[in-house]
Write a protein that holds these residues in place. Structure first.
Motif, PDB file in Angstrom:
ATOM      1  N   ILE B 393       0.834  -1.206   0.000  1.00  0.00           N
ATOM      2  CA  ILE B 393       0.000   0.000   0.000  1.00  0.00           C
ATOM      3  C   ILE B 393       0.868   1.255   0.000  1.00  0.00           C
ATOM      4  O   ILE B 393       0.645   2.183  -0.786  1.00  0.00           O
ATOM      5  N   GLY B 476      -7.172   0.937   2.650  1.00  0.00           N
ATOM      6  CA  GLY B 476      -5.887   1.535   3.015  1.00  0.00           C
ATOM      7  C   GLY B 476      -5.368   2.427   1.906  1.00  0.00           C
ATOM      8  O   GLY B 476      -4.918   3.560   2.134  1.00  0.00           O
ATOM      9  N   ALA B 479      -7.171   5.591   1.628  1.00  0.00           N
ATOM     10  CA  ALA B 479      -7.106   6.462   2.798  1.00  0.00           C
ATOM     11  C   ALA B 479      -6.901   7.920   2.404  1.00  0.00           C
ATOM     12  O   ALA B 479      -7.630   8.819   2.845  1.00  0.00           O
ATOM     13  N   ILE B 604      -8.442   4.766   9.866  1.00  0.00           N
ATOM     14  CA  ILE B 604      -7.875   3.967   8.784  1.00  0.00           C
ATOM     15  C   ILE B 604      -6.588   3.289   9.243  1.00  0.00           C
ATOM     16  O   ILE B 604      -6.346   2.122   8.947  1.00  0.00           O
ATOM     17  N   LEU B 608      -6.915  -0.651   9.328  1.00  0.00           N
ATOM     18  CA  LEU B 608      -6.234  -1.459   8.322  1.00  0.00           C
ATOM     19  C   LEU B 608      -5.595  -2.688   8.967  1.00  0.00           C
ATOM     20  O   LEU B 608      -5.741  -3.819   8.492  1.00  0.00           O
TER      21      LEU B 608
END
Lengths: 686, 686
Positions: B393, B476, B479, B604, B608
């Motif tokens: 991510i 994620g 976000a 978040i 996550l």
């Protein structure tokens, strides 16, 4: 008085530190003069002492190797004073753990002996054994931080150099403390789980049965983990909070000399509170919980009462910090917030982990339907336990910030940690009574002795959980102080203004990577316990297979071999998780100061929740088992009991290895980041 | 083509959405035309269908009440278009789940019948039943978002109004999806755990034994949780990502018409990829895993190949976004990042949850030493499973941001979610085969049929885990998009520049409170499963006690009573956790935009990790049990097997209730925050 405290506050606080050490010496004498029982008890206690010392010696060697590398790095890349600070921090952190544990392993046999007289005498011996560690931590903390600061200041004649070198001291104590928490935590839980898996489950032996080859290792573990590891951890928290307070005072309240000495004075005065609290536990005849809680209340109240006039005297005129008018009333309010936070964290942890409240009873009830429902209830309790502490932390941040900006938060953290003396005393009391019970069983004392030590041990379990909640909550409150120090150091070294905007993708990346750290770290820490426990299981099985006389009681197991194996395994397994934060911080530094800043905050945000939920769930599982063993939900031997043993075993690495190690891990991340600013960012600027 | 796609891209994508619905209709016909077996099978399937419909009807009523309140609130405090958007989002989210489930409960009996012919026919029927949901979600998603946008645009002639009203649509779908995930998740796991605790453990009945009064409820649960709940969840993720892309395109690439239509076009083109992937699974004769993975690969590759010329055509000249020059190459690279992220999340989840890799085997091995070591290994696996996804991510954020600023990240998210069609098809296949196995056992089909469905079910378990990993990983990645939308909306409504500096104590407070949400939310969700399961346990025990003929097989249990009880319990228990994010967001809004911004990001960041670790651990525990049942580590009936059943039961609320509900919970927090900006902050400005 104002002039004295402003100009010589550090010296005054060092004197209080010396008083603390003197009191510790008196307590050591008193503990050692207690009767240490019959020859069988002495022999067993000796085996535990030897195992514990052997482990700590090897840990020192292992850690020394890594520390020399870090020392060399700091010396070459930064400066001599910071490198020396690192050594002082590391040595004091080790010493606090080492001396405290040395007394604890002597207090345990004496507690067992005292328990054959009365519960109160046993409480006294065990508590005083623990109070030695408490007084050592605050005494050594004050003297090392204050003394080192004064020496560097005198040599360099530059307060900035002196304060910078304190960051080295902080790193030394944090790094040692991660190793001590992890190594000790892995040791104690590997021995515990290993002893249980073969001894209790495969061979149906009782806890502490001398026929179990891992039983001495299990008792050694209580000392190296819960005593030495905990002492190093709280020493680190204490030192880092004090240093953070000084740093923030220096950076944000520039020009106000007394802002810099005030944190020292708070810690110094709090020693009087701690001594009175310790006196209270010794001289009242209440039951264990009331005595101990009474001691904490007295410590806090006395500290606050003494600091009210002191604060007024030190700050006769208001300071201007970041546009806010900060007088003695504002500062005293922040100080009270820290003390209330301490009480709150004690109360909350007690609620979630004591057998008298709903959470533990819910887990006990859930055990009726089996292993799985026990586990689900425990995990959910851990998650629930994060709510109130976090709301308290954010309320504290809000109040202190509005009163005195970042400095107000720093003062709250310092005042919270200034109560360490009494808090650690409670905590260290736990493993001593736990060991006393072990020695009582192994040396075949009257079962009534074990009953008394078991009663004290249940109280000790809750108290042990309390310290962990306290340490991690203080890290949450300190979050802004540590981050603020990082930002101020950035400004000081690189110039310019730094903004860590959540809209900056580097900050967001840092938050995610920082958030990852506690999860990866605890994963490796739990694996480490599993791996080390596996080694113990194999050794115990080997001995039982090879020497059938062990189970019959005709042969003595080779305890030393188990101690040796778990020692090696713990030291080997602690390296990877301990290096994880170091590797991540250095790697992320190359993405720039914004990303690294995000890492610091991300680590605290997830670490706070991971730490609180793991330590609370572990404590609750442990006491749910105790609650069932007291005859509830079918008592010993029922399905509910079997389920609660599962929960307790899962809780072991939660509450004694992975969970509590999150606190020093967060600190290593933060302090290392502060330390490498000039190394990496200044270099990349050129 | 450029002009067509820029001016009419939304219309084109709606046409693709219609194509998707048409294909779904074809698949529905094909599934329904398959043989539905003998009368016993039809009867059982009917009971499951009735239970599932009854639950969904009641859920609609319960949710309708809350939705009417929210609708009224939006209508009064914001505007009609946004309120109508809320209704459209809510209705479509419900419809996707409802229709998908209706087909799934019909596909299961047909899969059981097909499995008596061949494994491949069974795979085909089950997969096509799942593919209906996949095509419905993307079709409905595109048509509702695109259609609603065009209608409001036409009515108001103001793109800002049209885009704002899409936020209402997003909230509608998110809120429904939290309820569906929670309600369905509580239902399925309460029934499952309840059925297991009494049936398997107390009465030693096999899974799906028709003598267990909770067995129909258990099968109903698979449908309302894994089908309807999952479909609502992914519909929400799909719609919110698309809306986020449009919003960011509108706000950051102002003046470039095609930046706004490009997200629609990506989703439209990806439908061709999904159809070809579905065709591949139907027309090849590979084994199940290869067919399914092949379908995913083909979908992604085809989508990318088609979008390359389309992107070039739509962006013949570079845009300037926030100072960056963004041409078609940059955008295509971001698009590829999204597709690679999808592959990566499939691969990683597969690694951590399939029986062929180390993590599941480690848990299976740890089961040999008992319940506790199984649990520790599972929890540690969950924590480990966060590392690679989070690194992927952050790498994606880094690349996309450098290529095309925030818009680049939005494009990656849209392209990731554009593959939903095929991903959901895989997921929905799991509960269908699971149910098919149940029907096979209950109607006394040849054990070979169960073997075939069990083989497909193990694949289905991993595929189910994949979707959850995919959904939470996309959250994620999204976000910054969601946070960016929040900030841009702040600017649009309140004017001025907003900085969310980590040094601002309000931001830090927000981060902590936001970080708290996933922990509290999952705690309540796990409690809810426990409470509802308790109700099932009591009912099953009551029936068995009152009607002794049930266990002898001479009396039929009252399945309907269990279905009824778990329906009521699930609906009651879902309310508190579902309202938690709403309450926190509204309360924190009063501390100002900085605090609320911190809440979004904090939710978040911890969400996550909580989401990934819970869903991965749950999937791994489930398959570790399957691995042992395949004859490893002692096989069925061994201690290791008992321990693995414990792990599987703990994993149930982890992977099917609490873990996957974190994703829509995060979205509710984010979208609600965007929505209340003008309500709270504009009011407080006056």
């Amino acid at each position: 008085m104002q002039q004295l405290l402003t100009d010589h506050g550090v010296v005054v606080s060092i004197l209080f530190g010396a008083l603390s050490l003197a009191a510790a010496a008196v307590l050591i004498r008193s503990v050692l003069s207690a009767d240490n029982g019959n020859s069988k008890m002495v022999e067993i206690a000796k085996a535990v002492q030897d195992g514990a010392s052997a482990y700590l010696h090897r840990q020192v060697v292992a850690v020394a190797l890594i520390s020399v590398l870090v020392f060399a790095g700091i010396w070459l890349l930064r400066d001599t004073a910071t490198a020396l600070g690192f050594v002082v921090g590391a040595v004091c952190s080790l010493a606090a753990g080492y001396i405290g544990m040395t007394i604890a392993v002597r207090a345990n046999v004496r507690t067992a002996q005292a328990a054959s007289k009365s519960a109160h005498t046993a409480l006294q011996v065990a508590f005083n054994g623990g109070a030695v560690t408490g007084l050592l931590v605050v005494g050594l903390g004050l003297i090392s931080v204050g003394g080192f600061y004064l020496i560097v200041l005198k040599t360099s004649e530059n307060p900035k150099v002196a304060i910078d070198s304190l960051v080295g001291l902080a790193l030394g104590s944090s790094l040692i403390s991660v190793f001590a928490r992890l190594g000790g935590g892995i040791y104690t839980k590997a021995a515990d789980v290993g002893a249980d898996l073969v001894g209790k489950i495969e061979q149906q032996l009782d806890e502490d049965d001398p026929r179990n080859p891992a039983t001495i290792a299990d008792n050694v573990g209580d000392n190296v983990g819960d005593c030495a590891g905990m002492a190093a951890d709280v020493f680190e928290t204490y030192a880092v909070s004090l240093i953070g307070g000084v740093l923030v005072g220096f950076l944000t309240a520039a020009g106000y000399e007394q802002a810099l000495t005030y944190p020292f004075v708070i810690c110094g005065i709090a020693i009087i509170g701690a001594l009175l609290g310790i006196g209270f536990v010794n001289f009242t005849k209440l039951d264990a919980t009331r005595s101990l809680v009474g001691g904490v209340i007295i410590s806090g109240v006395v500290t606050a009462l003494l600091l009210f006039p002191v604060t007024r005297a030190m700050f006769p005129e208001a300071m201007i910090i970041n546009g806010k008018t900060v007088g003695s009333n504002q500062l005293f309010l922040c100080l009270l917030v820290g003390i209330v936070m301490t009480y709150a964290s004690v109360w909350i942890t007690n609620y979630f982990t004591s057998t008298f409240h709903k959470p533990v009873r819910k887990i006990a009830k859930a055990s009726e339907t089996g292993h799985a429902t026990n586990i689900i209830a425990g995990i959910s309790t851990g998650h629930h336990a994060t709510l109130v502490p976090v709301l308290c932390i954010v309320a504290s941040i809000w109040i202190c910030y509005s009163q005195a900006d970042l400095y107000g938060i720093a003062i709250a953290v310092v005042s919270m940690l200034s109560l360490s003396g009494i808090i650690i005393s409670l905590d260290a009391f736990g493993p001593i009574t736990d060991n006393a019970g072990g020695i009582a069983v192994m040396s075949g004392l009257d079962p009534k002795v074990r009953e008394i030590t078991d009663g004290l041990d249940a109280v000790g379990n809750t108290m042990k959980a309390v310290t962990k909640g306290y340490a991690i909550a203080s890290a949450g409150l300190a979050a802004m102080v540590l981050f603020g120090s990082y930002v101020e150091e950035l400004k000081a070294h690189l110039g310019g203004i730094y903004v860590f905007d959540l809209m900056n993708h580097k900050v967001m990346i840092g938050l995610f990577v920082g958030g990852l750290l506690p999860f990866s770290f605890t994963a490796y820490a739990m694996d480490a316990v599993g791996n080390a426990a596996g080694a113990v299981v194999n050794e115990v099985r080997r001995q039982i297979d090879k020497f059938p006389g062990i189970l019959k009681g005709t042969e003595t197991p080779d305890y030393g071999q188990c101690v040796d194996i778990v020692t090696k395994a713990a030291l080997k397994q602690m390296v990877l998780p301990a290096l994880l934060p170091v590797i991540f911080v250095v790697a992320m530094a190359f993405l720039g100061p914004e990303a690294l800043g995000g890492v610091l905050v991300g680590t605290i945000v997830t670490g706070l929740f991971v730490g609180i939920s793991m330590t609370s769930a572990g404590g609750a599982w442990d006491n749910a088992k105790k609650y069932i063993e007291d005859g509830n939900h079918g008592g010993k031997g029922s399905l509910a009991h079997a389920a609660s043993v599962t929960g307790d075993t899962v809780g072991d690495p939660y509450k004694d290895t992975a969970g509590p190690a999150v606190n020093p891990m967060i600190k290593v991340v933060n302090i290392l980041a502060i330390l490498i600013i000039p190394i990496i960012f200044e270099a990349s600027k050129h």
